[in-house]
Design an enzyme around this catalytic site. Structure first.
Site, PDB file in Angstrom:
ATOM      1  N   ASP A 196      13.055  27.010  33.091  1.00 37.94           N
ATOM      2  CA  ASP A 196      11.791  27.684  32.789  1.00 37.94           C
ATOM      3  C   ASP A 196      11.916  28.365  31.419  1.00 37.94           C
ATOM      4  O   ASP A 196      12.681  29.327  31.273  1.00 37.94           O
ATOM      5  CB  ASP A 196      11.497  28.717  33.887  1.00 37.94           C
ATOM      6  CG  ASP A 196      10.110  29.320  33.745  1.00 37.94           C
ATOM      7  OD1 ASP A 196       9.541  29.267  32.631  1.00 37.94           O
ATOM      8  OD2 ASP A 196       9.600  29.842  34.756  1.00 37.94           O
ATOM      9  N   GLY A 245      -3.869  21.542  30.052  1.00 38.56           N
ATOM     10  CA  GLY A 245      -4.507  20.454  30.772  1.00 38.56           C
ATOM     11  C   GLY A 245      -5.764  20.063  30.026  1.00 38.56           C
ATOM     12  O   GLY A 245      -6.012  20.560  28.924  1.00 38.56           O
ATOM     13  N   CYS A 284      -7.890  22.850  19.206  1.00 37.19           N
ATOM     14  CA  CYS A 284      -8.622  23.939  19.878  1.00 37.19           C
ATOM     15  C   CYS A 284      -8.547  25.250  19.106  1.00 37.19           C
ATOM     16  O   CYS A 284      -9.219  26.220  19.478  1.00 37.19           O
ATOM     17  CB  CYS A 284      -8.106  24.132  21.302  1.00 37.19           C
ATOM     18  SG  CYS A 284      -8.560  22.769  22.376  1.00 37.19           S
ATOM     19  N   TYR A 330      -6.965  29.112  25.473  1.00 38.31           N
ATOM     20  CA  TYR A 330      -5.914  28.156  25.082  1.00 38.31           C
ATOM     21  C   TYR A 330      -5.834  28.063  23.555  1.00 38.31           C
ATOM     22  O   TYR A 330      -4.754  28.103  22.970  1.00 38.31           O
ATOM     23  CB  TYR A 330      -6.255  26.793  25.708  1.00 38.31           C
ATOM     24  CG  TYR A 330      -5.437  25.622  25.217  1.00 38.31           C
ATOM     25  CD1 TYR A 330      -4.139  25.414  25.674  1.00 38.31           C
ATOM     26  CD2 TYR A 330      -5.976  24.704  24.320  1.00 38.31           C
ATOM     27  CE1 TYR A 330      -3.396  24.320  25.223  1.00 38.31           C
ATOM     28  CE2 TYR A 330      -5.251  23.620  23.871  1.00 38.31           C
ATOM     29  CZ  TYR A 330      -3.964  23.435  24.322  1.00 38.31           C
ATOM     30  OH  TYR A 330      -3.240  22.345  23.880  1.00 38.31           O
ATOM     31  N   LYS A 344      -6.880  14.388  30.758  1.00 36.85           N
ATOM     32  CA  LYS A 344      -7.873  14.444  29.684  1.00 36.85           C
ATOM     33  C   LYS A 344      -8.934  13.370  29.921  1.00 36.85           C
ATOM     34  O   LYS A 344      -8.759  12.462  30.738  1.00 36.85           O
ATOM     35  CB  LYS A 344      -7.204  14.183  28.336  1.00 36.85           C
ATOM     36  CG  LYS A 344      -6.003  15.064  28.057  1.00 36.85           C
ATOM     37  CD  LYS A 344      -6.473  16.468  27.725  1.00 36.85           C
ATOM     38  CE  LYS A 344      -5.333  17.389  27.399  1.00 36.85           C
ATOM     39  NZ  LYS A 344      -4.471  16.951  26.335  1.00 36.85           N
TER      40      LYS A 344
END
Ligand code: NAD
Length: 340
Positions: free
Chosen positions: A51, A77, A122, A151, A194
């Site tokens: 992690d 995602g 984005c 995001y 997507k």
């Protein structure tokens, strides 16, 4: 032999990158929360399950000297994951922690190699993406900042953090803004997929004469870059001296309706209906990449056509579903986003 570390090697771009680096002769260590779903885990010379939100994981994986580090790990995602608002806190917290730890660990070790960071289209402001005929977002268009998702805000913050560590600690950074990367061996169901993989899944599952669903009116536009072109762009960026964010995408803009029609054509099904539903997860109205800087600085431009790339994706998704006995079965398919 050069050594590379790929963070997020269990994900779509990460595991393709591992394969690409192996072909180039690197010794590669991958790290992720999970093994790649669609390719053998032993493609990397070493694969650590860990992690990256934990600083101890970084101590463990940086126990050897790497020439290149690729930081692709993120909580992400497709539109169904990013735009519902339900996952905002996790997206920001998890991805920021990974990048905070990455840079802290590298600065502490006085890392002398290169580190790649995967940012995103984005980051670009919503106000520059209201026109479906978007002529292409230039790198400088990111400011004044107003991304349309948390995001995007996290990506912008992390870009700035990579640049700050470059200025203050001499970390040798490379930053790509990926625009809708697609291809085989990626998520195609479950809500994190997507648009290209989602539409391929729906078209493969529906019988000829059946109906698929698109989110919104389908007139929103995007550009899509095939994975092979993306990897060449990433490698060219790593081999360059350019430390500022740069677009790695396609400048061929297409509406989601046109994309769906293209995939239907590829499927050879004659008569698939398109139903438009909801409006919650549309994202921006028009997004396209300007590739002038990438051409000038990297000598890079995509070579795989949208048709060829989508054909590869469709065939792969079709085969996946066929082995599960799920193709050509439904009268109507549903988008399957995790929307409330
Ligand atoms: P992906 O979701 O397939 O891969 C990301 C990987 O990161 C996953 O395998 C996930 O398990 C791993 N990860 C998440 N949290 C982790 C943690 N705490 N520790 C270890 N691993 C963790 O996504 P992708 O499509 O391969 O994207 C790779 C990168 O490129 C991401 O940073 C993404 O934001 C960026 N990006 C992708 C696209 C695209 O179109 N695919 C577009 C813009 C930006």
């Amino acid at each position: 032999m050069k050594k590379a570390l790929v963070c997020g090697a269990g994900g779509f771009i990460g595991h393709h990158l591992v394969r690409f680096l192996k072909k180039e002769g690197f010794w590669v260590r991958g790290v992720d929360l999970k093994y790649p779903e669609f390719s053998p885990r032993d493609e990397a010379d070493d694969f650590v399950i860990g992690d990256l939100r934990e600083i101890d994981t970084w101590s463990k994986i940086l126990d050897t000297d790497f020439d290149e580090i690729y930081q692709l790990a993120a909580d992400m995602g497709g539109a169904g994951f990013v735009f519902t608002g339900d996952n905002d806190a996790d997206i920001m917290h998890n991805s920021a922690l990974i990048n905070l730890n990455c840079l802290y660990a590298l600065a502490k070790r006085n890392f002398k190699g290169k580190v790649f960071y995967s940012s995103s289209a984005c980051v670009y402001p919503e106000y520059r993406q209201t026109d479906p005929n978007n002529p292409g977002l230039k790198e400088e268009d990111a400011y004044p900042a107003a991304p349309d998702s948390e995001y995007g805000w996290e990506k912008l913050f992390s870009e700035r953090m990579y640049l700050a560590f470059h200025r203050n600690y001499g970390i040798n950074v490379r930053i790509a803004r990926f625009h809708n990367i697609f291809g085989q061996e990626g998520t195609y169901e479950g809500g994190r997929e997507k648009a290209p993989a989602n539409i391929c899944r729906q078209v493969a599952m529906v019988i000829d004469g059946g109906t698929i669903q698109l989110q919104g009116d389908g007139e929103q536009t995007r550009s899509f870059l095939y994975i092979d072109d993306c990897l060449v762009g990433v490698r060219k960026l790593m081999n360059s001296n350019y430390t500022y964010p740069i677009n790695i995408g396609s400048d061929r803009i297409i509406s989601i309706n046109e994309l769906a029609r293209l995939i239907i054509k590829i499927s050879n099904k004659q008569n698939i209906q398109i139903e438009h539903v909801g409006s919650k997860q549309l994202g921006v109205r028009g997004r396209n990449a300007d590739l002038k800087l990438a051409k000038e600085v990297l000598g890079w431009y995509p070579t795989v056509s949208l048709e060829e790339g989508m054909r590869n994706l469709y065939q792969w998704v079709y085969e996946q579903l066929k082995t599960k006995g799920l193709v050509d079965k439904l009268q109507k398919t549903e988008i399957g986003f995790r929307a409330k």
